[in-house]
Motif scaffolding. Structure first.
Motif, PDB file in Angstrom:
ATOM      1  N   THR A  60       0.432 -13.359   3.147  1.00  0.00           N
ATOM      2  CA  THR A  60       1.529 -13.489   3.482  1.00  0.00           C
ATOM      3  C   THR A  60       2.546 -12.304   3.519  1.00  0.00           C
ATOM      4  OG1 THR A  60       2.274 -13.740   1.061  1.00  0.00           O
ATOM      5  CG2 THR A  60       1.428 -15.662   2.308  1.00  0.00           C
ATOM      6  N   HIS A  61       2.149 -11.355   2.337  1.00  0.00           N
ATOM      7  CA  HIS A  61       3.007 -10.181   2.650  1.00  0.00           C
ATOM      8  C   HIS A  61       2.343  -8.964   1.626  1.00  0.00           C
ATOM      9  CE1 HIS A  61       4.973 -12.104  -0.564  1.00  0.00           C
ATOM     10  NE2 HIS A  61       5.343 -10.850  -1.207  1.00  0.00           N
ATOM     11  N   ALA A  62       2.870  -7.811   1.947  1.00  0.00           N
ATOM     12  CA  ALA A  62       2.162  -6.758   1.416  1.00  0.00           C
ATOM     13  C   ALA A  62       2.358  -6.280  -0.091  1.00  0.00           C
ATOM     14  CB  ALA A  62       2.881  -5.447   2.123  1.00  0.00           C
ATOM     15  N   HIS A  63       3.409  -7.073  -0.755  1.00  0.00           N
ATOM     16  CA  HIS A  63       3.625  -6.866  -2.296  1.00  0.00           C
ATOM     17  C   HIS A  63       2.404  -6.951  -2.954  1.00  0.00           C
ATOM     18  CE1 HIS A  63       8.195  -7.593  -2.313  1.00  0.00           C
ATOM     19  NE2 HIS A  63       7.891  -6.440  -2.474  1.00  0.00           N
ATOM     20  N   ILE A  64       2.141  -6.188  -3.848  1.00  0.00           N
ATOM     21  CA  ILE A  64       0.968  -5.936  -4.893  1.00  0.00           C
ATOM     22  C   ILE A  64       0.634  -7.273  -5.379  1.00  0.00           C
ATOM     23  CG2 ILE A  64       0.022  -4.789  -6.814  1.00  0.00           C
ATOM     24  CD1 ILE A  64      -0.346  -3.316  -4.258  1.00  0.00           C
ATOM     25  N   ASP A  65       1.730  -8.260  -6.126  1.00  0.00           N
ATOM     26  CA  ASP A  65       1.325  -9.293  -6.690  1.00  0.00           C
ATOM     27  C   ASP A  65       0.921 -10.559  -5.417  1.00  0.00           C
ATOM     28  OD1 ASP A  65       4.173  -9.475  -5.673  1.00  0.00           O
ATOM     29  OD2 ASP A  65       4.106 -11.403  -6.478  1.00  0.00           O
ATOM     30  N   HIS A  66       0.697  -9.970  -4.279  1.00  0.00           N
ATOM     31  CA  HIS A  66       0.190 -10.796  -3.112  1.00  0.00           C
ATOM     32  C   HIS A  66      -1.136 -10.419  -2.410  1.00  0.00           C
ATOM     33  CE1 HIS A  66       3.166 -13.842  -3.169  1.00  0.00           C
ATOM     34  NE2 HIS A  66       4.121 -13.029  -3.696  1.00  0.00           N
ATOM     35  N   SER A  67      -1.169  -8.993  -2.477  1.00  0.00           N
ATOM     36  CA  SER A  67      -2.427  -8.106  -1.775  1.00  0.00           C
ATOM     37  C   SER A  67      -3.115  -7.347  -2.729  1.00  0.00           C
ATOM     38  CB  SER A  67      -1.552  -7.380  -0.743  1.00  0.00           C
ATOM     39  OG  SER A  67      -1.109  -6.224  -1.453  1.00  0.00           O
ATOM     40  N   GLY A 161      11.113 -13.647   6.032  1.00  0.00           N
ATOM     41  CA  GLY A 161      12.513 -12.820   5.805  1.00  0.00           C
ATOM     42  C   GLY A 161      12.547 -12.169   4.403  1.00  0.00           C
ATOM     43  N   HIS A 162      11.253 -11.914   3.913  1.00  0.00           N
ATOM     44  CA  HIS A 162      11.465 -11.406   2.611  1.00  0.00           C
ATOM     45  C   HIS A 162      11.362 -10.143   2.299  1.00  0.00           C
ATOM     46  CE1 HIS A 162      10.060 -10.782  -1.712  1.00  0.00           C
ATOM     47  NE2 HIS A 162       8.908 -10.810  -1.368  1.00  0.00           N
ATOM     48  N   ILE A 163      10.267  -9.302   2.902  1.00  0.00           N
ATOM     49  CA  ILE A 163      10.081  -8.006   3.083  1.00  0.00           C
ATOM     50  C   ILE A 163       9.657  -7.882   4.798  1.00  0.00           C
ATOM     51  CG2 ILE A 163       9.555  -7.458   0.645  1.00  0.00           C
ATOM     52  CD1 ILE A 163       6.661  -6.772   1.472  1.00  0.00           C
ATOM     53  N   GLY A 186       4.959 -18.238   1.199  1.00  0.00           N
ATOM     54  CA  GLY A 186       4.926 -17.096   0.643  1.00  0.00           C
ATOM     55  C   GLY A 186       6.153 -16.945  -0.347  1.00  0.00           C
ATOM     56  N   ASP A 187       6.652 -15.633  -0.245  1.00  0.00           N
ATOM     57  CA  ASP A 187       7.926 -15.427  -0.964  1.00  0.00           C
ATOM     58  C   ASP A 187       9.135 -15.585   0.390  1.00  0.00           C
ATOM     59  OD1 ASP A 187       6.294 -14.933  -3.230  1.00  0.00           O
ATOM     60  OD2 ASP A 187       6.926 -12.771  -3.398  1.00  0.00           O
ATOM     61  N   LEU A 188      10.114 -16.158  -0.152  1.00  0.00           N
ATOM     62  CA  LEU A 188      11.164 -16.544   1.076  1.00  0.00           C
ATOM     63  C   LEU A 188      12.240 -15.622   0.814  1.00  0.00           C
ATOM     64  CD1 LEU A 188      11.287 -20.439   0.969  1.00  0.00           C
ATOM     65  CD2 LEU A 188      10.537 -18.840   2.975  1.00  0.00           C
ATOM     66  N   ALA A 406      15.576  -9.904  -2.732  1.00  0.00           N
ATOM     67  CA  ALA A 406      14.875 -10.160  -1.698  1.00  0.00           C
ATOM     68  C   ALA A 406      14.049 -11.624  -1.727  1.00  0.00           C
ATOM     69  CB  ALA A 406      13.514  -9.059  -1.658  1.00  0.00           C
ATOM     70  N   HIS A 407      14.616 -12.448  -2.623  1.00  0.00           N
ATOM     71  CA  HIS A 407      14.150 -13.873  -2.751  1.00  0.00           C
ATOM     72  C   HIS A 407      15.341 -14.856  -2.403  1.00  0.00           C
ATOM     73  CE1 HIS A 407      10.139 -13.466  -4.171  1.00  0.00           C
ATOM     74  NE2 HIS A 407      10.564 -12.261  -4.905  1.00  0.00           N
ATOM     75  N   ALA A 408      15.183 -15.781  -1.852  1.00  0.00           N
ATOM     76  CA  ALA A 408      16.104 -16.788  -1.811  1.00  0.00           C
ATOM     77  C   ALA A 408      16.501 -17.380  -3.221  1.00  0.00           C
ATOM     78  CB  ALA A 408      15.635 -17.886  -0.950  1.00  0.00           C
TER      79      ALA A 408
HETATM   80 ZN   LIG Z   1       7.123 -10.526  -2.546  1.00  0.00          ZN
END
Ligand SMILES: [Zn+2]
Ligand SMILES: [Zn+2]
Length: 538
Positions: A60-67, A161-163, A186-188, A406-408
């Motif tokens: 979903t995105h590049a943040h380390i807690d996802h990748s 629209g998160h990062i 993902g993260d919104l 960066a989060h809704a």
């Molecule tokens: Zn994130």
């Protein structure tokens, strides 16, 4: 199909979901656990899959807690594709290498310590080489384009629209001749966040994974937040003091640069030195500039008007350690933006050591501060903080600005959810601290009457249980009753097992020298199949 919640379940970290459809296995996100020893142990835990058996990873995105665990999987033999947007790939290049560097440094430090204690050396979760190798697996896709992953599975990435590059995933799978749709939020992003577009509304799904980081909170409005920041800067200018902002390298840093640029363009503050003291944040800012197609209309208009929304007249990048140290010698009032965002590690700790005890300094906390972190303790108002083995008094002005997220927030999450118009929707609430996920889950049930669940870590579940196969009436008698078939099968199995065991024992006695018997692999595979069957039968 079968799913297993491998992370981001009743926690905000280590996001990962395993999906299985027949023999096809894949992951949505592959995040690293961060935030304390107990959680981080999970990065080493035995997974319910073999990395080489995974067909692909949807990111979903590049943040380390996802990748963050992708290089580990590649090290273990994953050879599939990591499907994500181009901006996510670009950011992963710097973030995964940065993560590998941290792994290597930590291991080196731990190994030295172990050596002194006469214990074994440790190995890193993965190395720089693994991180570099993993980048070969990345396959970028465009937003809003259908991508066929394999027979019966397709995906579409939508802007979250998160990062930069973040995505909501729409996944279609064929199950029992029917098409089912899974959506991963993902993260919104926050709706008022600058630079990026708003999260794309999605209209329907059979099952939705919904993040809940701020599921019980409302952010302060962006306008009020910017006003507060303006006041803090003016106060610091009056005192000839510095403003220190711990910020995540990706998104928060660029958000602050953009906001300061707006304040300067509107002549609300004079041009003052703004230090970006984080090599990762500097690289990320460059990647932002290269991916301006991800920007919202307002930011694109600025670019078209000849402005540089991510530049400032006195923006000073500190890449090297020397450049970082030199910041402390600059006595002019100014702003220091440094990582990490939760003050747990990185150069920000040096600036905190330098400024926390000064009455005139201002520390501005703008991001999420997880429980137990240095950042959270500062926000909670502790009197002293231990940094580099030294007790530092907290005398500086501490400000928490809620509107730079960066989060809704709760309102944003519910607003986004309100676009789903199928009453059969099942919502899996994840990516939130336990009580927050539970609270949001209940609120969704009350407000939308959707079925909701909050899975546990390592919980397994079947989605869309297969419909019972219909047997045509005239053939029904030919099928032996289930009990009879099973008892025959059991007898066969028992006989084969006893025979095999006897043969294996003999083989082991005879061939002591052979270190890797040729049949070991086959046995492992059989065992793997049996375990799989065992877990499927629940
Ligand atoms: Zn994130
Ligand atoms: Zn996240």
């Amino acid at each position: 199909m079968r799913v297993e919640f491998l992370g981001g379940a009743r926690s905000v970290t280590g996001s990962a979901t395993l999906l299985e459809k027949g023999s096809l296995k894949w992951l949505v996100d592959c995040g690293m656990f961060q935030g304390g020893k107990e959680l981080e142990e999970r990065n080493w835990s035995v997974q319910p899959y073999r990395s080489q058996d995974l067909s692909f990873i949807l990111l979903t995105h590049a943040h380390i807690d996802h990748s963050g665990l992708i290089p580990k999987l590649v090290k273990e033999g994953f050879r599939g594709k990591v499907i994500c947007t181009k901006a996510t790939r670009d950011l992963c290049e710097v973030m995964l290498k940065d993560s590998a560097h941290i792994q290597e440094m930590d291991t080196e430090w731990q190994s030295r310590k172990n050596k002194r204690a006469g214990e074994k050396e440790t190995v890193p979760l993965y190395t720089m080489k693994d991180a570099e190798n993993s980048l070969q697996c990345f396959q970028p896709v465009r937003y809003d384009e259908m991508f066929q992953l394999t027979d019966g599975v397709k995906v579409r990435f939508q802007d979250a629209g998160h990062i930069l590059g973040s995505a909501i995933l729409e996944v279609w799978v064929e199950e029992g001749g029917q098409e089912k749709k899974l959506v991963f939020s993902g993260d919104l992003g926050d709706f008022e966040q600058p630079i990026l577009r708003n999260p794309t509304p999605i209209k329907n799904a059979d099952v939705l994974w919904l993040e809940s980081t701020y599921g019980n909170r409302l952010h302060k409005s962006r306008e009020k937040t910017v006003q507060e920041l303006l006041k803090i800067i003016q106060e610091a200018l009056d005192l000839q003091a510095k403003v220190v902002i711990p910020a995540f390298a990706v998104e928060r840093t660029q958000d602050i640069i953009y906001t300061l640029g707006q304040l300067i363009r509107k002549r609300l503050i004079p041009s003052i030195p703004v230090y970006i003291d984080s090599p990762l944040a500097i690289s990320a800012t460059e990647i932002f500039k290269k991916n301006s197609d991800c920007f919202d209309q307002e930011t694109r208009d600025l670019l078209l008007g000849g402005e540089s929304p991510l530049d400032l007249p006195q923006l000073i990048y500190a890449r090297s350690t020397e450049e970082s140290k030199a910041i402390n010698e600059d006595s002019r009032p100014g702003i220091i933006i440094s990582a990490g965002g939760m003050c747990e590690a990185g150069r920000i700790q040096h600036h905190l050591k330098h400024h926390l005890w000064r009455k005139d300094s201002h520390i501005v906390i703008i991001g999420y501060q997880a429980a137990g972190t240095v950042g959270r303790r500062i926000v909670d108002g502790v009197k002293t903080i231990r940094l580099f083995g030294e007790e530092i008094a907290v005398k500086a002005h501490i400000h928490t600005l809620g509107g730079f997220s960066a989060h809704a927030d709760q309102k944003g999450l519910l607003e986004w959810l309100s676009h789903f118009n199928n009453p059969q929707l099942e919502v899996i609430v994840n990516h939130g601290e336990e009580n927050i996920s539970l609270e949001l889950s209940q609120l969704i049930r009350q407000q939308f009457h959707f079925k909701t669940t909050v899975p546990q870590w390592r919980e397994k579940r079947f989605l869309f249980a297969p419909e019972k196969k219909m047997i045509p009436e005239e053939r029904a008698e030919e099928v032996p009753p289930a009990g009879e078939t099973l008892s025959t099968l059991f007898k066969h199995l028992e006989r084969s097992y006893t025979r095999l065991r006897r043969k294996l024992k003999r083989e082991i006695r005879m061939s002591k020298e052979s270190r890797e018997p040729r049949w070991l692999k086959q046995l492992e595979e059989i065992n793997h199949k049996l375990e799989k069957l065992d877990s499927e039968l629940l």
